[in-house]
Structure formats: C-alpha cells, structure tokens
Design an enzyme around this catalytic site. Sequence first.
Site, PDB file in Angstrom:
ATOM      1  N   ASP A  89      -0.369  -8.532  -7.514  1.00 16.73           N
ATOM      2  CA  ASP A  89      -0.075  -9.194  -6.237  1.00 16.73           C
ATOM      3  C   ASP A  89      -0.842 -10.517  -6.122  1.00 16.73           C
ATOM      4  O   ASP A  89      -1.796 -10.618  -5.368  1.00 16.73           O
ATOM      5  CB  ASP A  89      -0.381  -8.270  -5.060  1.00 16.73           C
ATOM      6  CG  ASP A  89      -1.835  -7.838  -5.014  1.00 16.73           C
ATOM      7  OD1 ASP A  89      -2.454  -7.734  -6.085  1.00 16.73           O
ATOM      8  OD2 ASP A  89      -2.357  -7.640  -3.904  1.00 16.73           O
TER       9      ASP A  89
ATOM     10  N   HIS B 236      -5.294  -8.356  -8.730  1.00 16.03           N
ATOM     11  CA  HIS B 236      -5.885  -9.274  -7.753  1.00 16.03           C
ATOM     12  C   HIS B 236      -6.522  -8.424  -6.660  1.00 16.03           C
ATOM     13  O   HIS B 236      -5.997  -8.282  -5.568  1.00 16.03           O
ATOM     14  CB  HIS B 236      -4.828 -10.203  -7.174  1.00 16.03           C
ATOM     15  CG  HIS B 236      -4.201 -11.121  -8.185  1.00 16.03           C
ATOM     16  ND1 HIS B 236      -3.278 -10.683  -9.109  1.00 16.03           N
ATOM     17  CD2 HIS B 236      -4.374 -12.449  -8.429  1.00 16.03           C
ATOM     18  CE1 HIS B 236      -2.896 -11.710  -9.863  1.00 16.03           C
ATOM     19  NE2 HIS B 236      -3.550 -12.789  -9.466  1.00 16.03           N
TER      20      HIS B 236
ATOM     21  N   ASP C  29      -9.875 -14.238 -15.005  1.00 17.70           N
ATOM     22  CA  ASP C  29      -8.523 -14.601 -14.597  1.00 17.70           C
ATOM     23  C   ASP C  29      -7.623 -13.364 -14.638  1.00 17.70           C
ATOM     24  O   ASP C  29      -7.637 -12.600 -15.612  1.00 17.70           O
ATOM     25  CB  ASP C  29      -7.978 -15.686 -15.532  1.00 17.70           C
ATOM     26  CG  ASP C  29      -6.532 -16.019 -15.242  1.00 17.70           C
ATOM     27  OD1 ASP C  29      -6.268 -16.744 -14.273  1.00 17.70           O
ATOM     28  OD2 ASP C  29      -5.653 -15.523 -15.991  1.00 17.70           O
TER      29      ASP C  29
ATOM     30  N   GLU D 167     -10.948  -9.531 -10.204  1.00 22.91           N
ATOM     31  CA  GLU D 167     -11.081 -10.493  -9.111  1.00 22.91           C
ATOM     32  C   GLU D 167     -11.949 -11.659  -9.578  1.00 22.91           C
ATOM     33  O   GLU D 167     -13.105 -11.467  -9.959  1.00 22.91           O
ATOM     34  CB  GLU D 167     -11.705  -9.839  -7.875  1.00 22.91           C
ATOM     35  CG  GLU D 167     -11.898 -10.778  -6.704  1.00 22.91           C
ATOM     36  CD  GLU D 167     -10.622 -11.507  -6.301  1.00 22.91           C
ATOM     37  OE1 GLU D 167     -10.652 -12.755  -6.293  1.00 22.91           O
ATOM     38  OE2 GLU D 167      -9.602 -10.838  -6.026  1.00 22.91           O
TER      39      GLU D 167
ATOM     40  N   SER E 208      -6.194  -2.714  -1.433  1.00 29.96           N
ATOM     41  CA  SER E 208      -5.533  -1.826  -2.394  1.00 29.96           C
ATOM     42  C   SER E 208      -6.510  -1.039  -3.265  1.00 29.96           C
ATOM     43  O   SER E 208      -6.230   0.128  -3.591  1.00 29.96           O
ATOM     44  CB  SER E 208      -4.544  -2.610  -3.263  1.00 29.96           C
ATOM     45  OG  SER E 208      -5.135  -3.771  -3.794  1.00 29.96           O
TER      46      SER E 208
ATOM     47  N   HIS F 140       0.816  -1.214   0.000  1.00 29.07           N
ATOM     48  CA  HIS F 140       0.000   0.000   0.000  1.00 29.07           C
ATOM     49  C   HIS F 140       0.849   1.263   0.000  1.00 29.07           C
ATOM     50  O   HIS F 140       0.487   2.247  -0.649  1.00 29.07           O
ATOM     51  CB  HIS F 140      -0.937  -0.005   1.205  1.00 29.07           C
ATOM     52  CG  HIS F 140      -1.998  -1.062   1.123  1.00 29.07           C
ATOM     53  ND1 HIS F 140      -2.801  -1.388   2.199  1.00 29.07           N
ATOM     54  CD2 HIS F 140      -2.385  -1.869   0.107  1.00 29.07           C
ATOM     55  CE1 HIS F 140      -3.630  -2.351   1.841  1.00 29.07           C
ATOM     56  NE2 HIS F 140      -3.393  -2.658   0.577  1.00 29.07           N
TER      57      HIS F 140
END
Length: 276
Positions: A159, A42, A138, A112, A94, A19
């Site tokens: 991430d 992600h 994906d 996501e 995030s 972050h």
Amino acid sequence: MLSYQHRYHVGNHGDVLKHLSWVSVIQYLNEKDKPYALIDSHAGEGVYSHELDEAHESNQGVDLLNSVNASSGDVSTYLSILNKFKNNNQLPGSPAVAAELMREYDEMHCIELHPQANQLLKQFVKSSNMRISCHKRDAFEGLKALVPPKLKRGAVLIDPPYEQLQEYQLVKETITEVTKRWPNGQLLVWIPLLGRRSPQKGKAAEALIHSLQQLKTEKCDVVTCKLSTKEKTAQEGMYGSALIAINASWKFKESMSKSLSCASDIMGPLYTWSVE
C-alpha cells in the site's frame, strides 16, 4: 517520497477496505496449524494516537464502525481490534491489525523507510511480543529481497502512498517480480481511486487496476474489491480505493462481499462497495 506519513490519513475509508482485506486473509491462514509469513511493504508507525490532529480522517472511516453490532464475522473481528486500541486512545495500523491475529509461531516483516515512522514502528514491534522484524529500507527493493520467505505460506500487503506518478509503474514491476519468486504467496495491493483533481494519477491508478486484473489465470485468482463514496465531485481527491487480491484464496471473494456489505451498511448511505 519521504514526505508522506500515514498519520495524516489513518483510519479513513481506505484503511477500512485495506484492514478488512488483511483480516480476511490472515483469518484464512489461521485455519491451518502450519506457520505463515506476512510482509507489510509500507508499514507506517504500527499504531497511532487517536487524539492526533492529523487523525481527523478517521471520522470518514473507522469511527463510523465503532459501537455497532456487526453481522459479518470479519467485521466483528476488526471491530474488536479497533475497540481494544480505542480504549488506549489509539488507532491500529496494518501491522497492529496483523499482530492481533497472528499466532506466536507465525512471523511478520514490516518495511518502513521514513525515519520517524520507522522509529515508532520499532517501539510498536518491541511492545507486541510477536515474531515481527522491522526493516528500514526502500519498500520495493525490500519486498523483492524478502521473497520468498522461509515460511512458504503467507501474504503480502502492498500500500504505497502513490505520491509520485512513477509509483504506479513501480508497483506493477514489483508485483511481476514477487509473483515469480513467490507463486504461492497471496498479494493484497491497495490502490486509491482519485477524482478529477488528479487526472494523471487517476488514469495511472485505473491502468494499474486493469493490468493487475489481467494476472488472473486458472491457477491464480484475482479479486477486485472497492469501497468509495457514492458521489464524485470535480474537487475531490481520493473518493475511494480498490484492493486487488492476487492469488486469492477460494474464500476471499465471499468473505469480502459479506464484510463490505456489512461495513457499508454501518458506515451509512454515502458509501458503496463492490467485489468482483
């Protein structure tokens, strides 16, 4: 891979590093009036309840930062965001950190795939009143499809959970493709630092860090930031993490040095950091 949920690790020292890096990049983009695009590969749920039993790892990260005066501007900014969500018994992921900093004419794409996390992410996106798109797909496929964005300025945060060994290779392959398609985009890649309990993944993580560092050229700067506990034991899983900034701005290295120095001082003597 869908078994992973970030709620089990939210707010840990890995989030602090991730972050603070995200804040630094977005603050730099905000220095110009031109709009930009952010991509979170992600994204998770967006926000999390601080009262969840799963959120216990926050006592190893963001909880150590609260209610302390910070000398670094980016740490102060991050603290103000944390405290805003803390007032609602929440922890920001995030996407929420980015939504607090981006402007009404900027945009963000959040990817996501996990069904439950995606549904909660949609609720966060709806409540944020910002230009945020939610993609259930994906992450690696979606990231390649979304670059280059219509807005040429911007950054990507990558991430993955790294639950599967092959994810390390997928990250490398995806970054190779993304940098070709969007050479001006800034890429932030989060990578766990793993103890002896995960020898194969630990070696894969170190190999990924090394391979990404080799992308540094005269036109593309690469900065490696690390935040970890000072002592590793044979029983430890993730003792720290690395954040590789590819195509980093000229301010990034200095800003992260100040931020991590300040943050580790606040978090206490068990934590160490480096920026190179």
